[in-house]
Write a protein that holds these residues in place. Structure first.
Motif, short mmCIF file in Angstrom:
data_model
loop_
_atom_site.label_atom_id
_atom_site.label_comp_id
_atom_site.label_asym_id
_atom_site.label_seq_id
_atom_site.Cartn_x
_atom_site.Cartn_y
_atom_site.Cartn_z
N TRP A 32 -6.60 -7.13 -1.25
CA TRP A 32 -6.46 -6.23 -2.40
C TRP A 32 -6.82 -6.96 -3.70
O TRP A 32 -7.53 -6.42 -4.54
N GLN A 33 -6.32 -8.17 -3.85
CA GLN A 33 -6.60 -8.95 -5.06
C GLN A 33 -8.10 -9.17 -5.22
O GLN A 33 -8.64 -9.00 -6.33
N PRO A 106 -14.88 -0.93 -5.60
CA PRO A 106 -15.41 -1.12 -4.24
C PRO A 106 -14.66 -0.28 -3.19
O PRO A 106 -13.49 0.06 -3.36
N LEU A 107 -15.39 0.03 -2.14
CA LEU A 107 -14.83 0.81 -1.03
C LEU A 107 -13.58 0.12 -0.46
O LEU A 107 -12.61 0.80 -0.11
N LEU A 111 -10.01 1.92 0.22
CA LEU A 111 -9.40 2.02 1.55
C LEU A 111 -7.99 1.41 1.57
O LEU A 111 -7.08 1.98 2.20
N ILE A 112 -7.82 0.29 0.90
CA ILE A 112 -6.49 -0.34 0.85
C ILE A 112 -5.52 0.58 0.12
O ILE A 112 -4.41 0.83 0.60
N HIS A 116 -2.26 2.79 1.55
CA HIS A 116 -0.91 2.69 0.97
C HIS A 116 -0.33 4.07 0.72
O HIS A 116 0.82 4.34 1.05
N PHE A 117 -1.13 4.96 0.12
CA PHE A 117 -0.63 6.31 -0.15
C PHE A 117 -0.31 7.05 1.14
O PHE A 117 0.71 7.74 1.23
N LEU A 118 -1.16 6.91 2.14
CA LEU A 118 -0.94 7.62 3.40
C LEU A 118 0.32 7.11 4.11
O LEU A 118 1.17 7.90 4.52
#
Length: 133
Positions: A32-33, A106-107, A111-112, A116-118
Motif C-alpha cells: 500500500w505504501q 495506480p491499479l 485494489l488494496i 479493504h472496503f469489501l
C-alpha cells in the motif's frame, strides 16, 4: 430494532476499524505504501491521532447508515450481508474508483483499498447479523 443503537454501531465500526488496522498495518502495509507513493517520513509526519480519529468517525457514519437501513427494512441475516457487501461493491468501491481514475492512481492502490472496503463491510455486516440474532 431501533433506528439507532449505540452498541451495534460501535461494534460494527470497531470491526471495520480492526480490518483496516490489519489490512494496512500487517497484510498490505508495504504494498500500500509503495502504491500510494508515500515515504516513511511522509507517513510519520501526519497527525496520527487526528487521522485515526476521523477514520473511526467516518466508519461510524457508515455503520449508522447501514444500521438505519436494517432498522427500516428488517431483513433476514443473509440479506444483511448482501446489503453490507452491496454497499461496498455498489457505492464505496465505485466512488474511490472514479476518484482514483482522475487522480491517476495506480491499479494496485485501487485494489488494496477496494479490498479493504469489501472486507471491512463484510465484517461490519457480520457484527450486525450477530447483534440482530
Amino acid at each position: 430494532m431501533n433506528d439507532f443503537a449505540l452498541w451495534p454501531v460501535l461494534a460494527g465500526t470497531a470491526a471495520f476499524f480492526i480490518v483496516g488496522a490489519l489490512w494496512y498495518g500487517v497484510i498490505f502495509a508495504k504494498p500500500w505504501q509503495r502504491a500510494a507513493g508515500l515515504t516513511n517520513r511522509q507517513l510519520q509526519a501526519g497527525n496520527m491521532g487526528l487521522i485515526f480519529g476521523l477514520a473511526f468517525l467516518f466508519e461510524m457514519l457508515i455503520a449508522m447508515v447501514l444500521w438505519h437501513l436494517l432498522a427500516r427494512t428488517d431483513p433476514k441475516p443473509f440479506v444483511v450481508m448482501m446489503m453490507a457487501m452491496g454497499f461496498a461493491l455498489g457505492v464505496m468501491i465505485p466512488a474511490i474508483g472514479v476518484n482514483y481514475l482522475f487522480l491517476r492512481k495506480p491499479l494496485a492502490l485501487f485494489l488494496i483499498d477496494a479490498g479493504h472496503f469489501l472486507v471491512g463491510m463484510a465484517a461490519m455486516g457480520g457484527v450486525f447479523v450477530w447483534f440482530r440474532s
